[in-house]
Design an enzyme around this catalytic site. Structure first.
Site, short mmCIF file in Angstrom:
data_model
loop_
_atom_site.label_atom_id
_atom_site.label_comp_id
_atom_site.label_asym_id
_atom_site.label_seq_id
_atom_site.Cartn_x
_atom_site.Cartn_y
_atom_site.Cartn_z
CE LYS A 48 -27.70 -26.45 -26.41
NZ LYS A 48 -28.88 -27.06 -25.77
CD GLN A 92 -29.62 -30.45 -24.47
OE1 GLN A 92 -28.93 -29.44 -24.36
NE2 GLN A 92 -30.44 -30.63 -25.48
CG ASP A 115 -32.91 -23.51 -22.76
OD1 ASP A 115 -32.36 -23.12 -23.82
OD2 ASP A 115 -32.77 -24.65 -22.30
#
Ligand code: NDP
Length: 299
Positions: A48, A92, A115
């Site tokens: 990422k 994460q 997200d």
């Protein structure tokens, strides 16, 4: 035929790079928090941040030890929420068991929740309100279907898996009225009787179980579209890493029956990353429209 998520992701990344190169005052910035040292999570986070760098998006990474307290993690998120130079915040998954994942998702400012897991953004998705952020994997699948001229309208889509990350938001997106929606959706899971029969009825089958080889040729209707979300490590002595990455789908058997299929790797995964960058730029353009000379049409 294979749906090439990798090249579509690259195309989207080029559009993002074109936009960021037009910025003169500051660039979009994504903050990534990694708790612990799970090797798969480390790889995801590195991919990422590297992709951010390639597309002109800044990223800052905080690597916290696995024993970090929930309180310290919440403090870190609060700092990032208040920092005007941060446009997106990503924690994460998975988090260690002593940390309440919902509490962490609730703590991220909905305006920086790239997200899309904050209840405000999940609620907006349910309400068909496009001012929120849509979770990256379902959004990536929707874009991939649209770019390959696969309409879901009136189709029976079967989703295997009901997670908050994939299955549930995917079902909400496909059920929305209008473009990219209007599908008839069935979500199946471990407690679904006749799962194989339901899968066979799918015009579009989306699998997100984390079970390698779960979708067999016998579970797929002739001519169906098959989207494989799974990312699974299986032992592979021929590979220098000692493992290889496979999806949920028995690719060789299923490709003979379906009309279109996404590979693993190179399918949904790169699209998820492209949508993370897309959401970060979306946040930036909303927070600092004054800095944008060019427009960027976000997904
Ligand atoms: P979860 O473990 O949260 O959810 C898995 C789902 O699959 C659950 O709903 C579970 O059912 C269902 N399931 C598992 N085994 C079976 C079975 N034998 N029969 C029926 N249903 C089953 O996983 P995630 O949704 O987070 O991830 C799923 C997979 O997708 C993983 O491989 C993950 O690595 C991958 N992934 C890939 C992404 C990408 O970008 N390509 C992004 C996110 C995830 P139940 O609820 O009943 O337990």
């Amino acid at each position: 035929m294979i749906i090439d998520g990798k090249s579509l992701s690259k195309e989207i990344q080029r559009e993002i790079a074109r936009f960021t190169s037009s910025l003169t005052d500051r660039r979009p910035c994504l903050a990534v928090i990694l708790v612990g040292n799970d090797p798969a999570s480390e790889i995801y986070v590195n991919t990422k941040t590297k992709t951010c760098a390639k597309t002109g998006i800044l990223s800052v990474k905080d690597n916290l030890p696995s024993h970090v307290s929930e309180e310290i993690l919440l403090q870190k998120i609060d700092e990032l929420n208040r920092n005007p130079l941060i446009d997106g915040i990503l924690v994460q998954a998975p988090l260690p068991s002593h940390i309440n994942t919902n509490k962490i998702n609730f703590a991220i400012s909905p305006e920086k929740d790239v997200d899309g897991f904050h209840p405000v953004n999940l609620g907006k998705l349910m309400l068909n309100d496009d001012s929120g952020f849509i979770p990256c994997t379902p959004l990536g699948i929707r874009v991939m279907l649209a770019k390959n001229n696969i309409s879901v309208k009136g189709k029976h889509v079967v989703i295997v898996g009901r997670s908050v990350i994939v299955g549930k938001p995917m079902a909400s997106l496909l059920l929305q009225k209008g473009e990219g929606g209007d599908a008839t959706v069935t979500v199946v899971h471990k407690h679904t009787p006749d799962l194989e029969q339901i899968c066979r009825e799918a015009d579009i089958l989306i699998s997100a179980t984390g079970m390698p080889g779960f979708i067999k040729g016998s579970m797929v209707k002739q001519g169906a579209v098959v989207i494989d979300v799974g990312i699974n490590r299986v032992p592979c002595p021929d590979d220098v890493r000692g493992y290889k990455i496979v999806g949920d789908v028995d690719f060789d058997a299923v490709k003979e029956k379906c009309s279109l299929i996404t590979p693993v790797p190179g399918g949904v995964g790169p699209m998820t990353i492209a949508m993370l960058l897309n959401n970060t730029v979306k946040s930036f353009t909303r927070r600092r429209p004054d800095l944008c000379k060019n427009t960027f049409s976000c997904y």
